[in-house]
Design a protein around this motif. Structure first.
Motif, PDB file in Angstrom:
ATOM      1  N   ARG A   1      -3.382  -3.775  -3.688  1.00  0.00           N
ATOM      2  CA  ARG A   1      -2.574  -3.422  -2.517  1.00  0.00           C
ATOM      3  C   ARG A   1      -2.345  -4.646  -1.633  1.00  0.00           C
ATOM      4  NH1 ARG A   1      -5.590   1.247  -2.576  1.00  0.00           N
ATOM      5  NH2 ARG A   1      -7.000   0.490  -0.970  1.00  0.00           N
ATOM      6  N   GLN A   2      -3.410  -5.430  -1.437  1.00  0.00           N
ATOM      7  CA  GLN A   2      -3.277  -6.636  -0.604  1.00  0.00           C
ATOM      8  C   GLN A   2      -2.197  -7.557  -1.153  1.00  0.00           C
ATOM      9  OE1 GLN A   2      -7.070  -8.487  -0.586  1.00  0.00           O
ATOM     10  NE2 GLN A   2      -7.915  -7.181   1.036  1.00  0.00           N
TER      11      GLN A   2
ATOM     12  N   LEU B   1       1.206  -6.200  -0.796  1.00  0.00           N
ATOM     13  CA  LEU B   1       1.649  -6.285   0.595  1.00  0.00           C
ATOM     14  C   LEU B   1       2.175  -7.689   0.882  1.00  0.00           C
ATOM     15  CD1 LEU B   1       1.767  -5.018   3.479  1.00  0.00           C
ATOM     16  CD2 LEU B   1      -0.477  -6.056   3.864  1.00  0.00           C
TER      17      LEU B   1
ATOM     18  N   GLY C   1       5.363  -8.028  -0.666  1.00  0.00           N
ATOM     19  CA  GLY C   1       6.315  -7.154   0.021  1.00  0.00           C
ATOM     20  C   GLY C   1       6.826  -7.753   1.318  1.00  0.00           C
ATOM     21  N   LEU C   2       6.025  -8.574   1.965  1.00  0.00           N
ATOM     22  CA  LEU C   2       6.461  -9.172   3.224  1.00  0.00           C
ATOM     23  C   LEU C   2       7.503 -10.270   3.001  1.00  0.00           C
ATOM     24  CD1 LEU C   2       3.103  -9.459   5.192  1.00  0.00           C
ATOM     25  CD2 LEU C   2       5.089  -8.087   5.808  1.00  0.00           C
TER      26      LEU C   2
END
Lengths: 271, 585, 361
Positions: free
Chosen positions: C49-50, C53, C56-57
């Motif tokens: 997930r990290q 993320l 994703g940013l």
């Protein structure tokens, strides 16, 4: 306090107490003397009178009672005959004079005198002999300069000033521990006075050669240069490539090496 | 504790034996083009050995990557800058949006640079990134070369790659200087004025060289265009070629590795290119790119709009080149004013020696060092395991001495900034440096060598007496001691795997050597003895075994108080001849 | 021990017995220990997930970059915690910089946390050719040499070498026009001279206002040029200015040393010197009016203008050339002649025997 107690029998103690007492007296005198009124309503003669008294207390020990200077002895000071009001205003209101202790160069610091006292001193020194007067605000107020004037001011600055004071006016080194001071935050009045009087090691840039318009253009350029933002980020004091190189190593190589250590580090093991 | 593990080759094989039953979507999509390419180019066969090629993992192996990535960023940002930059010294009147220079006569190159800064959105960012990347490119090359030097990675078979690296560093300096000069601002023009004086100072041919470089009297109207050609075509092409060769050799010769359990001169232990190194190195590329972008966005560099256009009658306090030319600048500054006037000629030693001589000396020394060391040690074998710097004290000390000398010259390049920032006299800084550039490296050499030997002694201590356990024990008699615990076999192996120094006694018999050969060999052996002087021999197997049995006999290893015991013990063992022996005996 | 021997076949350390070469036997690869993410599925999910993320940013930051390109007015500035800079520029740097860094950190984290971290071993193979391979190669080369016939017709080889050597010459000769040839005549007309001549007025740099002697006070410094400089333009202008720049200073004539031969070179203590340093040519104007010292900001050569410009410190070797001056009928400063020696940095053909030296008269 222990420091003082331990040294009260020191041979220099008496002399120091004397100096301290004199300073207190002088300070009291200047605080109580009605300087404010004098410059407000009466003519210059009273200002000169006040100035003379201040001079006797604060300046005469080095420059002589009548500003004739002392060129021999342990305490020396140049003659002030003919240096003019502008030089006095510059030296005293930038805190360079009176000098705290003799040295290569009088540093800038907080002035000990009020504005009126400075003007009184200047008025007195001006009576010693003809010299540059304190310029009128119109002479150094950069308002109303056109873009062309500012650009010309920049050209004049880089031709006449940047060699010592650096491209941003951040200052630079001179021989034997002397230095050209930073011009950042220096008022237009003081810039102008410095140019016409040539304080300390600085040469004179008289009005006959560098015209008042030229001087105003230089002041306008510096004002604009210092008030405009750094286009590209933090500027490291305008010191040029030395500071940039330092940051390339610290922020660039330093940070990237930390990343490299992280990349190659074996992470935490489950057991 | 250390059990022989199934070697990675085994795990590799395991991985290969259990291929995914079905190709993933990416593979499916790529299958067509891939087989098209393979039919024509044989890409599968060509790339197969490289996909799982092993690279050892260590942070210091990433220093060269910083340089490589900076170079790629330089190419990218440089291309962007060329879209607007005009390499012309023709004089025009500036009409762009920077108010404080409007209406000024200046060269087209300066005006177009101002255009990039003020009129092209993002131009300032790219320009600052380009400049920061250039600083980092050379800085990273330098620290990378230091890593190579101190670990002995330049030894056989990598001498060629070391030479390529020296060439890259030298060319990087010239490339950086050429780029620095392009905007034709006051600072870069002052730099060119200096180069003009430097070229002039070459004895006999100086004036010819000056005329040929500048196309006439300084500044002329050609130098910017010529430097532009060198900066964007000639030197980048050479750099690119050399970098390719540099990397190809790294791949061909396989990477060196630090000593450790399971790492031998005949293998390389690490992670495969695909996927681990692809992610790590690729990720690091983006990190370098990101850090340079952040620097470009937040840290102003070379604000040439405040410098103004070049004008041969102007100069600024704090005129300095970028950091990588700082050592030359420093040498020029602290050089005494020697000049000979012979007949109608002038020999400017005050410029030629520090300017050209020092650069020649630096790169010359770097280039010959591997061969000199090889000659001194007589070591002709291949080395794929890196040295721990302490185990070659003389080489390490040479390196530290070189860093010290370089650093002192570098300080000289900023002597005015030092004088003003630290309130000391400019002359005092200069006189101090004139002495220190000679004395400093010698002192550094001696200190570094002693530190290396002290570290070697510490290794011995751990090998023979074990590690401090950090447990303080009070025995019945009331005295305190810190028992030592034996170190692991992994560590003991790491500390003892290096090759011992080979001291050579002077040749006593000439034998069948000719007089000349005999003298040469004597000289070589003198150098060898100097090189290995005072270096410690590692403990022999017998000594280690004896120390181990001594441990067992003692129970907790030591009797009495721990701290004094270490020293006493050490001295006793040296006295008994079983401790660290000096190399020259 | 035998295993060790087999694995370390760098037999060149035969100076010592293999046993002594490795006093501690190689324990082999240490045992591979699993990471938290290897044994704990939840930890692996968290890492996933990290990383996702971070990736994703990146598009968000990229879009911000583009929005900034079109939306932020170029003349707006940020003034925050000492950072006073162009807002658009800073946003460009921060968005793109963060995007790239996140991309990199995400990829590295993927490798560190989720990819197989078992180290693998690759074996090295000797780089050198075997004796047989060398012999074969030499044989093939010998065959080629024989087939070319060069051993029998040596003249072919020699003439080819000569041809190759000389065919490069035209290329070298083509470079002879890189710049003018510094013949004696050329040097005399360029490096050795300036545009100063007798009667040329000294004017202020930038403004070209002529200088009256009476306007100059003691302690004054004027950065000057010859009046005829303004007739020049472009390259000629720059080349002339690089040599003709002067500084005019006034000192109390009683406190300075003026040699006999230069008594008529000054006007009441007004002296004129070349502004171009004799070291590598930086323009110098850091003049201390009290000590009369002139410091070069590039390499700190210091000249004493109160003593005919002799070097008192630093790397410069020659005195600063002095320009003889006088006043014309209108009271303006003019040159009595050009410089008596070439100005600027030394060059090989320079005759430096006439330069002023300390103690000259």
């Amino acid at each position: 306090m222990r420091f003082l107690t331990a040294r009260r029998r020191h041979p220099a103690a008496k002399a120091l107490i004397l100096v301290f007492a004199l300073l207190v007296m002088g300070g009291l005198y200047s605080a109580l003397a009605p300087t404010g009124k004098s410059s407000a309503d009466t003519g210059t003669s009273q200002q000169v009178e006040e100035g003379k008294k201040l001079f006797a207390v604060s300046c005469a020990s080095c420059h002589g009672l009548n500003g004739e200077g002392q060129v021999s002895g342990s305490i020396q000071g140049p003659p002030l005959v003919g240096v003019g009001a502008a030089a006095t205003e510059f030296q005293v209101s930038t805190g360079r004079m009176p000098m705290a202790h003799p040295g290569q160069q009088a540093p800038q610091r907080q002035s000990e005198f009020t504005e009126d006292e400075v003007l009184a001193l200047a008025a007195y020194v001006a009576t010693l002999g003809p010299g540059p007067a304190i310029p009128e605000p119109a002479a150094y107020d950069p308002a109303g300069l056109s873009d062309e004037d500012l650009a010309r001011g920049g050209e004049l600055f880089r031709t006449n000033c940047s060699a010592c004071h650096n491209f941003e006016g951040a200052g630079g080194a001179l021989p034997n521990g002397k230095y050209a001071p930073s011009l950042i935050g220096v008022s237009g009045l003081h810039l102008y006075e410095a140019m016409i009087t040539g304080p300390q090691q600085m040469p004179v840039f008289s009005d006959g050669v560098l015209t008042p318009d030229d001087k105003r253009a230089i002041i306008g350029y510096l004002d604009r240069l210092h008030e405009q933002p750094n286009q590209g980020g933090f500027a490291f004091g305008g010191l040029g490539p030395v500071a940039e190189g330092l940051w390339a190593w610290v922020a660039g190589i330093g940070v990237l090496v930390l990343f490299a250590i992280w990349i190659a580090a074996k992470g935490v093991k489950a057991r | 504790m250390a059990k022989p593990v199934p070697t990675a080759a085994g795990s590799d094989a395991v991985a290969a034996e259990t291929p995914p039953k079905q190709l993933g979507p990416v593979f499916k999509a790529a299958a067509g083009p891939a087989s098209w390419a393979d039919d024509r180019l044989g890409v599968a066969k060509l790339s197969r050995p490289f996909i799982r090629k092993v690279f050892p993992d260590h942070w210091s192996f990433l220093l060269g990557e910083i340089a490589l990535y900076s170079f790629i960023i330089l190419l990218l940002t440089g291309v962007f800058l060329t879209l607007w930059y005009k390499p012309s010294m023709a004089e025009i009147e500036y009409g762009g949006s920077y108010q404080l220079l409007r209406g000024m006569p200046m060269s087209e190159s300066f005006a177009s640079t101002l255009g990039i800064v003020f009129d092209i959105r993002g131009g300032l960012l790219i320009r600052q990134m380009h400049h920061w990347a250039a600083m980092l490119f050379i800085a990273a090359m330098l620290v990378h070369s230091l890593r190579i030097f101190f670990t002995g990675a330049f030894r056989k078979p990598r001498e060629v790659n070391w030479l390529i690296g020296v060439g890259l560093l030298a060319m990087g300096l010239i490339e950086g200087f050429a780029g620095y000069s392009l905007p034709d601002d006051l600072l870069s023009g002052t730099g060119l004025r200096f180069v003009d004086g430097l070229i002039r100072s070459i004895p006999v041919i100086g004036t010819w060289a000056e005329m040929f470089v500048f196309g006439g009297e300084f500044p002329g109207d050609l130098i910017v265009a010529r430097l532009y050609m060198a900066h964007i075509l000639l030197l980048p092409a050479l750099l690119l070629g050399l970098i390719s060769a540099h990397l190809a050799l790294v791949v061909y010769l396989k990477h060196t590795q630090y000593p450790g359990p399971g790492r031998t001169n005949g293998n390389v232990v690490g992670y495969p290119v695909f996927p681990v190194y692809m992610a790590k190195a690729g990720g690091f590329f983006f990190i370098v790119f990101g850090v340079i972008t952040l620097m470009g966005g937040l840290m102003q560099i070379n604000p040439l709009w405040t410098y103004g256009p070049y004008n041969p009658a102007q100069v600024t306090a704090g005129s300095q080149p970028d950091w990588y030319m700082g050592f030359v600048e420093g040498a020029i500054r602290i050089m005494p004013n020697w000049e000979s006037h012979i007949g109608g000629t002038t020999w400017s030693w005050n410029v030629a020696i520090p300017g050209l001589g020092l650069m020649g000396l630096l790169f010359g020394l770097m280039a010959v060092y591997p061969f000199v060391e090889q000659w001194v040690t007589g070591d002709k074998s291949e080395h794929h395991i890196l040295d721990r710097p302490r185990n070659v004290p003389t080489r390490t000390a040479f390196g530290v001495a070189a860093i010290t000398g370089y650093g002192l010259f570098w300080v000289g390049g900023g002597n005015d900034i030092i004088a003003t920032q630290f309130h000391v006299s400019l002359e005092a800084v200069t006189y101090f440096l004139r002495v220190m550039v000679f004395v400093g490296p010698v002192i550094a050499f001696l200190i570094a060598k002693r530190i290396c030997i002290a570290l070697q002694r510490a290794d011995h201590e751990r090998l023979l007496h074990g590690a401090e356990s950090a447990i303080i024990v009070r025995d019945p008699s009331g005295s305190y001691s810190e028992p030592h615990v034996p170190i692991s076999q992994e560590e003991a192996y790491t500390l003892t795997q290096h090759v011992d120094p080979l001291p050579l006694a002077p040749v006593t018999e000439q034998g069948d050597l000719s007089d000349k050969e005999f003298k040469a060999e004597q000289r070589r052996r003198k150098a060898t003895r100097f090189f290995f002087l005072d270096a410690l021999r590692k403990p022999s197997r017998a000594e280690l075994e004896e120390a181990a049995s001594h441990h067992e006999g003692d129970g907790n290893g030591h009797d009495g108080d721990g701290s004094r015991d270490v020293d006493g013990h050490d001295a006793k063992e040296i006295g008994a001849g079983s401790g660290p022996r000096r190399a020259q005996d | 021990m035998t295993e060790l021997e087999r694995r370390n076949v760098d037999g060149r350390s035969e100076l010592v017995a293999l046993d002594e070469r490795f006093p501690v036997p190689d324990p082999g690869e240490p045992e591979h220990l699993p990471r938290l993410t290897d044994v704990d599925e939840a930890a692996a999910d968290r890492a996933t997930r990290q990383i996702a993320l971070m990736f994703g940013l990146v598009p968000i930051l990229a879009i911000l970059f583009i929005v900034n390109y079109f939306a932020t007015p170029p003349e707006t500035y940020i003034d925050f915690a000492g950072l006073h800079a162009n807002l658009q520029h800073v946003i460009f740097g921060v968005t793109l910089g963060l995007a790239l860094t996140l991309l990199g950190v995400g990829a590295v984290q993927w490798a560190r946390q989720l990819m197989n971290d078992q180290e693998i071993v690759e074996y090295r193979h000797p780089h050198e050719s075997s004796d047989q391979e060398r012999a074969e190669t030499v044989g093939i080369l010998e065959q080629g040499v024989a087939e070319s016939g060069i051993t029998r017709r040596k003249v072919l080889g020699r003439s080819l070498l000569g041809a190759l050597g000389l065919v490069a010459l035209p290329g070298v000769v083509l470079l002879a026009d890189l710049g003018p040839w510094p013949t004696r005549k050329f040097i005399d007309a360029t490096l050795a001279t300036t545009i100063w001549k007798e009667g040329i007025r000294l004017v202020n740099d930038v403004t070209y206002a002529p200088i009256k002697a009476e306007q100059i006070q003691i302690g004054q410094l004027v950065n000057g040029q010859p009046e005829n400089l303004q007739d020049l333009h472009g390259t000629e202008f720059q080349q002339a200015k690089a040599k003709s720049s002067i500084i005019v200073v006034r000192m109390n004539p009683n406190t300075i040393k003026i040699p006999e031969s230069r008594q008529d070179w000054h006007v009441g203590g007004i002296l004129c010197y070349s502004k171009i340093c004799t070291h590598v040519g930086c323009p110098i104007s850091l003049w201390e009016q009290q000590t009369h010292h002139l410091l070069c900001p590039c390499h700190q050569s210091t000249f004493d203008l109160g003593d005919s410009g002799v070097v008192i410190f630093g790397p410069a070797a020659r005195s600063l050339p002095q320009l003889p001056i006088t006043v014309d009928s209108e009271g303006y400063l003019v040159a009595r002649s050009g410089f008596t020696v070439p100005v600027g940095p030394s060059y090989f053909e320079r005759d430096s025997r006439n330069d002023f030296q300390q103690g000259d008269n």
